[in-house]
Write an enzyme that holds these catalytic residues in place. Sequence first.
Site, short mmCIF file in Angstrom:
data_model
loop_
_atom_site.label_atom_id
_atom_site.label_comp_id
_atom_site.label_asym_id
_atom_site.label_seq_id
_atom_site.Cartn_x
_atom_site.Cartn_y
_atom_site.Cartn_z
N GLY A 267 2.30 50.88 -22.95
CA GLY A 267 1.88 52.00 -22.11
C GLY A 267 0.38 52.07 -21.86
O GLY A 267 -0.07 52.20 -20.73
N ALA A 268 -0.39 51.99 -22.94
CA ALA A 268 -1.84 52.14 -22.80
C ALA A 268 -2.49 51.76 -24.13
O ALA A 268 -1.81 51.56 -25.13
CB ALA A 268 -2.19 53.58 -22.46
N ASN A 271 -8.84 51.59 -26.69
CA ASN A 271 -10.13 50.94 -26.93
C ASN A 271 -11.27 51.95 -26.88
O ASN A 271 -11.31 52.80 -26.00
CB ASN A 271 -10.39 49.88 -25.86
CG ASN A 271 -9.17 49.07 -25.57
OD1 ASN A 271 -8.64 48.42 -26.46
ND2 ASN A 271 -8.68 49.13 -24.34
N HIS A 303 -2.63 61.20 -25.71
CA HIS A 303 -2.43 60.36 -26.90
C HIS A 303 -3.60 59.39 -27.08
O HIS A 303 -4.18 59.30 -28.17
CB HIS A 303 -1.10 59.61 -26.76
CG HIS A 303 -0.78 58.69 -27.89
ND1 HIS A 303 0.07 59.05 -28.91
CD2 HIS A 303 -1.20 57.44 -28.16
CE1 HIS A 303 0.16 58.04 -29.76
NE2 HIS A 303 -0.60 57.04 -29.33
N GLU A 304 -3.93 58.68 -26.02
CA GLU A 304 -5.01 57.69 -26.15
C GLU A 304 -6.34 58.39 -26.43
O GLU A 304 -7.14 57.91 -27.24
CB GLU A 304 -5.12 56.81 -24.89
CG GLU A 304 -3.82 56.11 -24.48
CD GLU A 304 -3.12 55.36 -25.58
OE1 GLU A 304 -3.79 54.91 -26.54
OE2 GLU A 304 -1.87 55.24 -25.52
N HIS A 307 -6.66 59.42 -30.02
CA HIS A 307 -6.95 58.29 -30.93
C HIS A 307 -8.45 58.15 -31.20
O HIS A 307 -8.84 57.54 -32.18
CB HIS A 307 -6.46 56.98 -30.31
CG HIS A 307 -5.06 56.58 -30.69
ND1 HIS A 307 -4.58 56.66 -31.98
CD2 HIS A 307 -4.05 56.05 -29.96
CE1 HIS A 307 -3.34 56.21 -32.00
NE2 HIS A 307 -2.98 55.83 -30.80
N1 B3K Z 1 -2.25 51.47 -29.94
C1 B3K Z 1 -1.60 51.05 -28.74
C2 B3K Z 1 -0.43 50.15 -28.96
C3 B3K Z 1 -0.79 48.75 -29.16
C4 B3K Z 1 0.44 47.88 -29.18
C5 B3K Z 1 0.10 46.50 -29.55
N2 B3K Z 1 1.23 45.60 -29.45
C6 B3K Z 1 -1.16 52.19 -27.89
C7 B3K Z 1 -0.98 53.47 -28.58
O1 B3K Z 1 -0.16 53.66 -29.45
O2 B3K Z 1 -1.72 54.37 -28.29
ZN ZN Z 2 -1.06 55.35 -30.25
#
Ligand code: B3K
Ligand code: ZN
Length: 880
Positions: A267-268, A271, A303-304, A307
Site C-alpha cells: 500500500g505505502a 520512509n 498510518h504512514e 509511523h
Molecule cells: N512498513 C510498510 C510495509 C513494508 C512491507 C515490506 N514488504 C508499510 C506500512 O506498514 O506502513
Molecule cells: Zn505500517
Amino acid sequence: MRTSQPQTIYLSDYKVPAYLVDTVDLRFELFEDGARVHSTLELRRNPESDETAAPLELDGDSLTLESVALNGAELAAGDYEDRGDQLVVRSVPEQFTLTVVTWIEPQNNTRLEGLYKSSGMFCTQCEAEGFRCITFFPDRPDVMARFRTRIEANKDAYPVLLSNGNDVEKGELENGRHFVTWEDPFPKPCYLFALVAGDLVEKRDTFSTCSGRDIDLRMYVEPRNAEKCDHAMDSLKRSMRWDEEVYGREYDLDIFMIVAVDDFNMGAMENKGLNIFNSSCVLASQETATDLAFQRIEAIVAHEYFHNWSGNRVTCRDWFQLSLKEGFTVFRDSQFSADMGSPTVKRIEDVTLLRTAQFAEDGGPMSHPVRPASYMEISNFYTLTIYEKGAEVVRMIHTLLGPDMFRKGSDLYFKRHDGQAVTTDDFVKAMEDASGRDLSQFRLWYEQAGTPVLAISDDFDAETGVYRLTIEQSIPDTPGQTNKKPQHIPFALGLLGQDGQPLPLQLESGDSGAPTERVLELTEAVHTFEFHGVESRPVPSLLRHFSAPVRVRYNWSREQLLFLMSHDPDGFNRWDAGQRLAVDVIQSLVGAPDDADIEPRLVEAYRKLISDTDLDQALVAKMLQLPSEAYLIELTENADVPAIHRARDSVLRHLAGALKGELIDCYQRQQDSGPYEVTPEAIARRSLRNTALAWLLMIDDEEGRGLAVSQLNAADNMTDRMGALRALVNSGFEADRRQALDHFYDRFQEDPQVVEQWFSVQASSDQAGQLADIRKLLEHPAFDWKNPNKIRSVVGAFAGQNLAAFHKPDGSGYEFLADQVCRLDDSNPQIAARLVTPLTRWRKFAPAYSAQMKSALERIRDKSGLSRDVYEVVHKSLAE
Ligand code: B3K
Ligand code: ZN
C-alpha cells in the site's frame, strides 16, 4: 535467485551488530541503462559487541561491485571477498571510512525491491531488506545512521530529485544533467531510506504545528493525476493535528513529502519525510474513487504519517519485533478513523477483517505469534497477525489501562526510547511502568500463536436471583506450539433484562449502583462470575465491542439473537447478533434442498432494519450485509464452497424477493439531493442505496434493472457508478452487463486506478468471472504482469473473492492459480507468495477439494529455482 535451501532465522540468535555506522554519504548517478551508487560509510566497532575480532560483513543482493576503498585507499582483490549476498572485509581498524561503488539495473528490477523504475520514474522500496539491493550495507534495523544523499540525473527526464530530510544543495552538471543533495538529520535504519527521480508535478500546502512551526507539505504525482491530490493532503493535515492532540506527537522535519507510484508491492511506505504510496492508496477524485477508496486513503495516509513516531523515531531492534511498529500504528490509525467517522462502524470493519482473514491465518499453516520466533523470508511476515492481531493486542492494553494511563504509557515509551531500536517487550514495559499494572501474563499474547476460544455457559437461579456465567478459555495447537498457557483477556459484557433494559452488574449482592457494563479480566483456564439481584433470566451481551481477539462459543438461541439485534446498547454487538443469526440460518441450509424453508424471523428482522429510519443509518447499512462467503468458510470444517455459496445466495434471493417493496422504498428514500459529499451520513446513504440495488438485481428484478441503468448513466461519482455496475455485473441481465462494462471501460480506460476496479468487479463476480473470463482478462491490453495492482485485481480477486468459481469441483481454479504463482515467482516473488495464500488453506476444505489444492501446491513446490518467499509458504503449508 536461490541456489541452496533457504535458512531459518531465529530470534534466539539475535546479537548486537559488530559494527555501527555513524554516517552514510550516498551519490547516485542515474542513467537509462543502470545506476552507479557511490556509498561512503563512517564505521566503528560496536563497544557493546563481544565479537571483538569479527570481520566486517555487509549485506548485498543483485549488486555488481565496482570498487572498495578503506580510509581512501582502494582495496586489492585479496583484501575483501564479494560473496554476492555479502561483502566481507577481514581486517579493519576500530574506526574507519569505507567507500563502496556498485552498479545496479533499476530498469530490469521486476521484484520492486531496492531501486526500480515505475512509469518512467525511479523510486525505491527498502523495507524490509531492499537497501541491500542498492549497495552493500549492514541491512538491519538496529544500525541507525545519518544519511546524506546526492542524486544526479538528466534534467529533462528527471526534473524532480527527492530523498529523505531537507534539500541542502542543488545545481547543474554537464550533458544536460543536474543534481540535488538531501540531508536527513535524524539517524535512521536503512529500511527508511528513499529516493525518487521523475517528471512529476508538485502540489503544496502547509501545516502549522502545535509549537508554531510551519511544515512544508508536498505531494508529487504524474501530471495526469494533479487533480487527485486534495483528499490525501486533507487527510495528512487531519492526521498531523490528531497525532498532536491525542498522542502529543509533533512532526519533526521541515518538509513532509508524499509520492504516488503505480507499481508498488504493497500500500505505502513510511520512509522518513518521504512517504511513497501505491497510486491506488493515495489518488482520489469524486469521479474515480469510491467511498471505500476515500476511507482507505485517509487511513493509509494517517498510518504512514503516524509511523514517523511509532516506527521511525522509535524503531524495531530486529524484524521479529515488526508488530512493535505495525500493531501499534494500526491501532493508532484505527483510533483516528473512528474519531473521523463512526467508531461503531470502524470497529465492525476491523473485526470483520480480523475474524475473516486473521483468524484463518491463525488457524492455518503459517500461523505465528505476534512476535514470531523464526522466519525464512521476512517479507512473508507482513501479515494480518503482525498488523491486525498486533493492533488488537495494543487495544487490549488500552482497555486494561484506560485511556489516561495508556497515554502516560505511550508518552513514556516515546520519551524513553526516542532514537532507539527496541522490542515489543520494551513497549509493554513502558505501559507497565507508567500505569503500575502487571502485564507479565499479558505478554503471552505476543508469544503464543492461535486464536483463543472462550466456551461460555450460564445458569440462572430464580430463587436467589443469581445469574452465573462460566468462561473456559483454551488456545488451539499451532505449528510448533502445543499446551499453551491461559492468557490475560479483557472481557467486556452487559446483561439485558427481559424488557430490553441494561441491568446493573452486581458482583456482590446489594450493589444496586453497579455499572451496566464491566470489563472482566480472565487469567485462569476457567472462571465463574456471579451476578446478583437479577430478577429474571437475562440475555447476556458478551465480548462487547469485541474487547479481545477471541472466538466466543455460546449456545445462543435465535430468540436471544433477535432480542440483542434490537436491544443491545452496544452497536457492535447488535451488528454481531445479526451476523450470528444470519450465519446460523445460512449454515442450516448448506446442503438442504433448494425449496427449504428460510427462517421467517430473519426476514422480519431485516424488514424492520431496512425501514428503521431512527437507527444510525451507517449501522443499518452494515447490518444489512450478510456474512461473506469467506467468513462462512472460516467457520466451517470440511467446507464445501459451492454448497455454502448456494445456501448464502438462496438466503439473499429469498430476502430480496420478500422485501422487494421495502428495498425500492429504501432506494428512493436514500436518493441524494445536493452536491456530493464524503461524510459518514452521505456514505451511509450511498451504501444503503447500493445494497438495495444489489439485492434487487440478485433476483433479476426489472424495476431494479431500470434503476441500475439510470443510476449508471446519471452518477456523478464512482461509488454510485460502481454500485450500479457491480449490481448489473452480478445479475443475470447478460446484455446489460456487457454493455455496461464496455461503456465503463471506454470512458475510463486512461485511468489505471479505475481500470483496476473494472478488472476486479469482473474477476470477483460469479457471473462475469468464470475461469474462461479470467483468462480473457489476462489477455486484455490493459493487463500488465509487471504491475502488482493489476495482478491483484484479476488473479487475487478471482482466488480470494470469487470463491465458488475458484473452488470449482474439477480443480481448474487451483491449477490456474498454481500456473500464475509459478509464472510470477521468477519476476516478483513477494507478490507470488501472497497470491498462493488461498491454496495454503487446503486442510479446511472437503476431501475432494483439499486433495486437488494439495496437488496444486506440490506442483509449485517442484518448480525449479523456487524463490525463498514461495518456498517458505509452500513448504510450511505441506508440512505434516
Ligand atoms: N512498513 C510498510 C510495509 C513494508 C512491507 C515490506 N514488504 C508499510 C506500512 O506498514 O506502513
Ligand atoms: Zn505500517
